[in-house]
Design a protein around this motif. Structure first.
Motif, mmCIF file in Angstrom:
data_model
loop_
_atom_site.group_PDB
_atom_site.id
_atom_site.type_symbol
_atom_site.label_atom_id
_atom_site.label_comp_id
_atom_site.label_asym_id
_atom_site.label_seq_id
_atom_site.Cartn_x
_atom_site.Cartn_y
_atom_site.Cartn_z
ATOM 1 N N SER A 261 -4.411 -4.614 0.979
ATOM 2 C CA SER A 261 -3.648 -3.367 0.904
ATOM 3 C C SER A 261 -3.514 -2.895 -0.531
ATOM 4 O O SER A 261 -3.786 -3.637 -1.478
ATOM 5 C CB SER A 261 -2.257 -3.564 1.509
ATOM 6 N N ILE A 262 -3.081 -1.647 -0.644
ATOM 7 C CA ILE A 262 -2.739 -1.036 -1.930
ATOM 8 C C ILE A 262 -1.244 -0.736 -1.915
ATOM 9 O O ILE A 262 -0.737 -0.152 -0.952
ATOM 10 C CB ILE A 262 -3.503 0.282 -2.159
ATOM 11 N N ALA A 263 -0.547 -1.132 -2.974
ATOM 12 C CA ALA A 263 0.895 -0.870 -3.079
ATOM 13 C C ALA A 263 1.170 0.101 -4.221
ATOM 14 O O ALA A 263 0.633 -0.063 -5.322
ATOM 15 C CB ALA A 263 1.658 -2.178 -3.319
ATOM 16 N N PHE B 257 6.566 0.081 8.810
ATOM 17 C CA PHE B 257 7.127 -1.229 9.102
ATOM 18 C C PHE B 257 7.823 -1.800 7.874
ATOM 19 O O PHE B 257 7.436 -1.512 6.736
ATOM 20 C CB PHE B 257 6.021 -2.194 9.538
ATOM 21 N N ALA B 258 8.828 -2.625 8.133
ATOM 22 C CA ALA B 258 9.453 -3.401 7.069
ATOM 23 C C ALA B 258 8.645 -4.677 6.847
ATOM 24 O O ALA B 258 7.734 -5.009 7.618
ATOM 25 C CB ALA B 258 10.892 -3.748 7.449
ATOM 26 N N LEU C 266 -4.368 -0.049 4.821
ATOM 27 C CA LEU C 266 -2.959 -0.445 4.744
ATOM 28 C C LEU C 266 -2.351 -0.071 3.404
ATOM 29 O O LEU C 266 -2.903 -0.390 2.349
ATOM 30 C CB LEU C 266 -2.859 -1.958 4.970
ATOM 31 N N TRP C 267 -1.207 0.638 3.447
ATOM 32 C CA TRP C 267 -0.447 0.990 2.249
ATOM 33 C C TRP C 267 0.865 0.219 2.226
ATOM 34 O O TRP C 267 1.446 -0.090 3.268
ATOM 35 C CB TRP C 267 -0.072 2.467 2.231
ATOM 36 N N PHE D 288 5.605 -0.676 4.826
ATOM 37 C CA PHE D 288 4.175 -0.818 5.044
ATOM 38 C C PHE D 288 3.763 0.173 6.120
ATOM 39 O O PHE D 288 4.554 0.493 7.012
ATOM 40 C CB PHE D 288 3.820 -2.238 5.509
ATOM 41 N N THR D 289 2.513 0.650 6.059
ATOM 42 C CA THR D 289 2.013 1.538 7.091
ATOM 43 C C THR D 289 1.120 0.774 8.063
ATOM 44 O O THR D 289 0.661 -0.335 7.775
ATOM 45 C CB THR D 289 1.195 2.691 6.490
#
Length: 334
Positions: free
Chosen positions: A101-103, A125-126, A150-151, A141-142
């Motif tokens: 993922s990328i944050a 989502f948490a 995913l982000w 989170f997506t």
């Protein structure tokens, strides 16, 4: 990452102001955290600043700086009862070792972002996988199917960002100039981009521009004028390449077939591609040239990660004072 209520001020007009900061980190899920960390140490000489276990997500992780990008290596804590059902473990079982993922840091406007996501029917989502249906969290989170990969978005990371601390605190090595001036790879500050493979390029562009306020800075077209990829810029430092790979025997195409829309690779711009490739080979990692200016490392030698090095710059990259305009985008594995 906390999932408490957002501290966004109430809007005075019809919309919030949305502002993104840096990429907080790129997550790399690996089979063995210690072995993956030793690999990064040998190749990049990173500055490490955190190792921890997270009970909510039931995973072990470490974070470190390479030039002006932070990586988080992560493994499911299978020793803990119930860890096999965690989101990280499910990802690991489906995709094995892979970028996850990328944050991004959200500096302002989390409430507006959440509103946009709900209007676009994007599931959020948490940490730990609990779906968020009503509240506005400080972090989320997506679902990767809804955001073409995913982000993770957070108003704060819960720790000081070492890239923003005084140089003396990190003995000079946390500053991007170290990896350009002293490290054998010669990584150019502000020259990285992250590539995401997507099945529907137009839909991915809409999500990035409408939800993240990303700006399209360059589109790469094939010989038949077919659109192959789009580079978008957002926040303080993020260039993301959205790739729709053609069917065939390439890493990008294989990634899409196997994992659907997913973070595919990280590309670093380097001062001298021949010198960088020579150093990588000395580290025992196999490489393959994309062209005279670019190469990638075999993911089998990189704990599943696809990483590329190039002397090219992305056209119209706002991080570059005087970007060159190559015939294609940065070095890729497709």
């Amino acid at each position: 990452m906390s999932s408490g209520a957002s501290s966004d001020p109430q809007p005075t007009g019809s919309t919030y102001v949305v502002k993104f900061g840096r990429i907080m980190h790129i997550i790399h899920v690996a089979d063995d955290l210690k072995q993956a960390d030793r690999w990064y140490d040998r190749l990049f000489s990173p500055v490490r600043f955190l190792s921890n276990y997270n009970e909510t997500e039931r995973r072990d992780a470490s974070l470190f700086v390479v030039s002006d990008l932070i990586f988080e290596t992560l493994t499911p804590a299978y020793r803990i009862p119930g860890a096999e059902t965690s989101p990280v473990a499910r990802f690991h079982k489906l995709y094995g070792q892979h970028f996850h993922s990328i944050a991004w840091k959200v500096e302002c406007g989390m409430s507006e972002i959440v509103q946009r996501m709900r209007e676009q029917q994007i599931r959020i989502f948490a940490g730990g996988g609990r779906e968020l249906t009503g509240e506005t969290p400080v972090g989320l989170f997506t679902h990767p199917r809804d955001t073409h990969g995913l982000w993770e978005l957070a108003e704060f990371s819960g720790m000081a960002d070492p890239r923003d601390l005084p140089d003396r605190y990190w003995s000079g090595r946390a500053q991007p100039e170290y990896w350009y001036d002293e490290h054998p790879l010669g990584i150019v500050p502000g020259g990285f981009h992250v590539s995401v493979v997507v099945s529907d390029l137009e839909a991915a562009k809409r999500v990035y521009t409408r939800v993240l306020d990303a700006k399209i800075i360059h589109e790469r077209v094939g010989d038949d004028r077919e659109l192959l990829s789009a580079f978008v810029f957002l926040g303080r430092d993020s260039v993301i390449e959205l790739i729709r790979p053609k069917p065939g025997d390439t890493l990008a195409a294989s990634d899409l077939v196997r994992g659907g829309d997913i973070v595919h690779s990280v590309t670093f711009q380097v001062r001298n591609v021949t010198a960088a490739e020579s150093f990588v080979s000395q580290c025992g990692i196999r490489t393959k040239r994309v062209d005279e200016e670019s190469f990638f490392m075999y993911p089998e030698d990189c704990h599943g990660a696809v990483m590329c090095f190039t002397t090219k710059t992305v056209p119209n990259d706002p991080r570059c004072a005087a970007p060159s305009v190559p015939s294609e985008g940065g070095g890729r594995s497709g």
